[in-house]
Design a protein around this motif. Structure first.
Motif, PDB file in Angstrom:
ATOM      1  N   LEU A  21       0.848  -1.179   0.000  1.00 25.58           N
ATOM      2  CA  LEU A  21       0.000   0.000   0.000  1.00 25.58           C
ATOM      3  C   LEU A  21       0.887   1.234   0.000  1.00 25.58           C
ATOM      4  CD1 LEU A  21      -3.253   0.394   1.799  1.00 25.58           C
ATOM      5  CD2 LEU A  21      -1.548   2.120   2.309  1.00 25.58           C
ATOM      6  N   SER A  22       0.500   2.236  -0.745  1.00 27.46           N
ATOM      7  CA  SER A  22       1.249   3.495  -0.788  1.00 27.46           C
ATOM      8  C   SER A  22       0.397   4.610  -0.195  1.00 27.46           C
ATOM      9  CB  SER A  22       1.606   3.859  -2.229  1.00 27.46           C
ATOM     10  OG  SER A  22       2.492   2.915  -2.775  1.00 27.46           O
ATOM     11  N   VAL A  23       1.044   5.499   0.572  1.00 26.95           N
ATOM     12  CA  VAL A  23       0.360   6.651   1.151  1.00 26.95           C
ATOM     13  C   VAL A  23       1.059   7.924   0.689  1.00 26.95           C
ATOM     14  CG1 VAL A  23      -0.424   5.370   3.187  1.00 26.95           C
ATOM     15  CG2 VAL A  23       1.740   6.602   3.276  1.00 26.95           C
ATOM     16  N   HIS A  24       0.311   9.020   0.691  1.00 25.60           N
ATOM     17  CA  HIS A  24       0.906  10.300   0.315  1.00 25.60           C
ATOM     18  C   HIS A  24       1.456  10.988   1.569  1.00 25.60           C
ATOM     19  CE1 HIS A  24      -1.849   9.682  -3.171  1.00 25.60           C
ATOM     20  NE2 HIS A  24      -0.715  10.001  -3.765  1.00 25.60           N
ATOM     21  N   PRO A  25       2.715  11.394   1.535  1.00 26.01           N
ATOM     22  CA  PRO A  25       3.313  12.086   2.678  1.00 26.01           C
ATOM     23  C   PRO A  25       2.860  13.544   2.699  1.00 26.01           C
ATOM     24  CG  PRO A  25       4.923  11.873   0.933  1.00 26.01           C
ATOM     25  CD  PRO A  25       3.664  11.192   0.453  1.00 26.01           C
ATOM     26  N   ILE A  26       1.753  13.790   3.387  1.00 28.14           N
ATOM     27  CA  ILE A  26       1.133  15.105   3.344  1.00 28.14           C
ATOM     28  C   ILE A  26       0.597  15.447   4.732  1.00 28.14           C
ATOM     29  CG2 ILE A  26      -1.108  14.180   2.628  1.00 28.14           C
ATOM     30  CD1 ILE A  26      -1.350  16.586   0.720  1.00 28.14           C
ATOM     31  N   THR A  27       0.544  16.716   5.035  1.00 27.05           N
ATOM     32  CA  THR A  27       0.012  17.180   6.319  1.00 27.05           C
ATOM     33  C   THR A  27      -1.508  17.309   6.245  1.00 27.05           C
ATOM     34  OG1 THR A  27       0.165  19.496   5.681  1.00 27.05           O
ATOM     35  CG2 THR A  27       2.114  18.527   6.773  1.00 27.05           C
ATOM     36  N   LEU A  28      -2.125  17.542   7.387  1.00 21.49           N
ATOM     37  CA  LEU A  28      -3.571  17.762   7.421  1.00 21.49           C
ATOM     38  C   LEU A  28      -3.947  18.979   6.578  1.00 21.49           C
ATOM     39  CD1 LEU A  28      -6.420  17.203   8.534  1.00 21.49           C
ATOM     40  CD2 LEU A  28      -5.793  18.528  10.548  1.00 21.49           C
ATOM     41  N   THR A  29      -3.206  20.053   6.736  1.00 20.25           N
ATOM     42  CA  THR A  29      -3.482  21.263   5.946  1.00 20.25           C
ATOM     43  C   THR A  29      -3.306  20.977   4.454  1.00 20.25           C
ATOM     44  OG1 THR A  29      -2.779  22.678   7.764  1.00 20.25           O
ATOM     45  CG2 THR A  29      -2.793  23.671   5.576  1.00 20.25           C
ATOM     46  N   GLY A  30      -2.264  20.249   4.110  1.00 20.67           N
ATOM     47  CA  GLY A  30      -2.046  19.884   2.710  1.00 20.67           C
ATOM     48  C   GLY A  30      -3.159  19.019   2.170  1.00 20.67           C
ATOM     49  N   ALA A  31      -3.673  18.114   2.995  1.00 14.43           N
ATOM     50  CA  ALA A  31      -4.777  17.243   2.574  1.00 14.43           C
ATOM     51  C   ALA A  31      -6.031  18.064   2.301  1.00 14.43           C
ATOM     52  CB  ALA A  31      -5.043  16.172   3.623  1.00 14.43           C
ATOM     53  N   VAL A  32      -6.353  18.994   3.205  1.00 16.92           N
ATOM     54  CA  VAL A  32      -7.526  19.857   2.999  1.00 16.92           C
ATOM     55  C   VAL A  32      -7.360  20.654   1.710  1.00 16.92           C
ATOM     56  CG1 VAL A  32      -8.792  21.863   3.897  1.00 16.92           C
ATOM     57  CG2 VAL A  32      -8.160  19.986   5.436  1.00 16.92           C
ATOM     58  N   ASP A  33      -6.193  21.252   1.520  1.00 14.88           N
ATOM     59  CA  ASP A  33      -5.939  22.037   0.304  1.00 14.88           C
ATOM     60  C   ASP A  33      -6.062  21.181  -0.950  1.00 14.88           C
ATOM     61  OD1 ASP A  33      -5.499  24.259   1.895  1.00 14.88           O
ATOM     62  OD2 ASP A  33      -3.306  24.154   1.758  1.00 14.88           O
ATOM     63  N   HIS A  34      -5.529  19.966  -0.893  1.00 15.34           N
ATOM     64  CA  HIS A  34      -5.585  19.097  -2.069  1.00 15.34           C
ATOM     65  C   HIS A  34      -7.036  18.700  -2.380  1.00 15.34           C
ATOM     66  CE1 HIS A  34      -3.809  16.616  -5.146  1.00 15.34           C
ATOM     67  NE2 HIS A  34      -4.659  15.659  -4.800  1.00 15.34           N
ATOM     68  N   ILE A  35      -7.797  18.375  -1.357  1.00 15.68           N
ATOM     69  CA  ILE A  35      -9.203  18.004  -1.570  1.00 15.68           C
ATOM     70  C   ILE A  35      -9.976  19.186  -2.140  1.00 15.68           C
ATOM     71  CG2 ILE A  35     -11.341  17.324  -0.407  1.00 15.68           C
ATOM     72  CD1 ILE A  35      -9.494  15.702   1.531  1.00 15.68           C
ATOM     73  N   GLY A  98      -9.232  10.184   8.980  1.00 15.97           N
ATOM     74  CA  GLY A  98     -10.509  10.716   8.502  1.00 15.97           C
ATOM     75  C   GLY A  98     -11.180  11.582   9.544  1.00 15.97           C
ATOM     76  N   SER A  99     -11.104  11.162  10.810  1.00 16.10           N
ATOM     77  CA  SER A  99     -11.732  11.955  11.874  1.00 16.10           C
ATOM     78  C   SER A  99     -11.001  13.281  12.082  1.00 16.10           C
ATOM     79  CB  SER A  99     -11.788  11.148  13.176  1.00 16.10           C
ATOM     80  OG  SER A  99     -10.501  10.759  13.581  1.00 16.10           O
ATOM     81  N   ASP A 100      -9.678  13.304  11.863  1.00 15.69           N
ATOM     82  CA  ASP A 100      -8.923  14.563  11.948  1.00 15.69           C
ATOM     83  C   ASP A 100      -9.294  15.496  10.802  1.00 15.69           C
ATOM     84  OD1 ASP A 100      -7.457  13.586  14.130  1.00 15.69           O
ATOM     85  OD2 ASP A 100      -5.791  12.910  12.856  1.00 15.69           O
ATOM     86  N   LEU A 101      -9.592  14.934   9.669  1.00 13.95           N
ATOM     87  CA  LEU A 101      -9.831  15.678   8.436  1.00 13.95           C
ATOM     88  C   LEU A 101     -11.216  16.313   8.361  1.00 13.95           C
ATOM     89  CD1 LEU A 101      -8.715  16.324   5.566  1.00 13.95           C
ATOM     90  CD2 LEU A 101      -9.616  14.099   4.853  1.00 13.95           C
TER      91      LEU A 101
END
Length: 124
Positions: A21-35, A98-101
């Motif tokens: 499995l591969s994951v993206h090395p990203i922060t919570l802020t980066g995840a919100v911005d990407h979404i 997911g709960s953090d996001l």
């Protein structure tokens, strides 16, 4: 003129392998911005938040592996995954479950005037 087609979703950092499995090395802020970028581009897509159990399950479940491989964003839902990535010398910046996001994403969508559709089931 259709401005939607002009929106470019920024590229993510190279994924980090955790077994199959591969994951993206990203922060919570980066995840919100990407979404938010995915939403603005209106191309559809989905985000998954694997935990330790999922890292084990993808070894034997080809369908689950395909689901994760097709995701637009794969986050690290659990501190043990952060530790595993560090032990493999491919660290990720932080746990993003997911709960953090949920709340930061909903707040960001509200600020942009976005809407959210929730689909769920009843609790027995």
């Amino acid at each position: 003129m259709n401005h939607v087609s002009e929106i470019v979703v920024p590229e993510l950092p190279a994924p980090v392998k955790l077994g199959r499995l591969s994951v993206h090395p990203i922060t919570l802020t980066g995840a919100v911005d990407h979404i938010l970028s995915l939403i603005e581009a209106r191309n559809g897509g989905y985000v998954v938040t694997p935990n330790v159990d999922h890292v084990c399950l993808v070894d034997d479940d080809e369908e689950l592996r395909a689901i994760y491989a097709g995701a637009d964003l794969v986050l690290t839902d659990g501190q043990p995954l952060v530790w595993l990535a560090r032990a493999l010398r491919t660290p990720v910046p932080e746990k993003v479950s997911g709960s953090d996001l949920t709340l930061p994403l909903l707040r960001a969508l509200r600020q942009k005037g976005g809407t959210v559709y929730l689909l769920g089931a009843t609790v027995a």
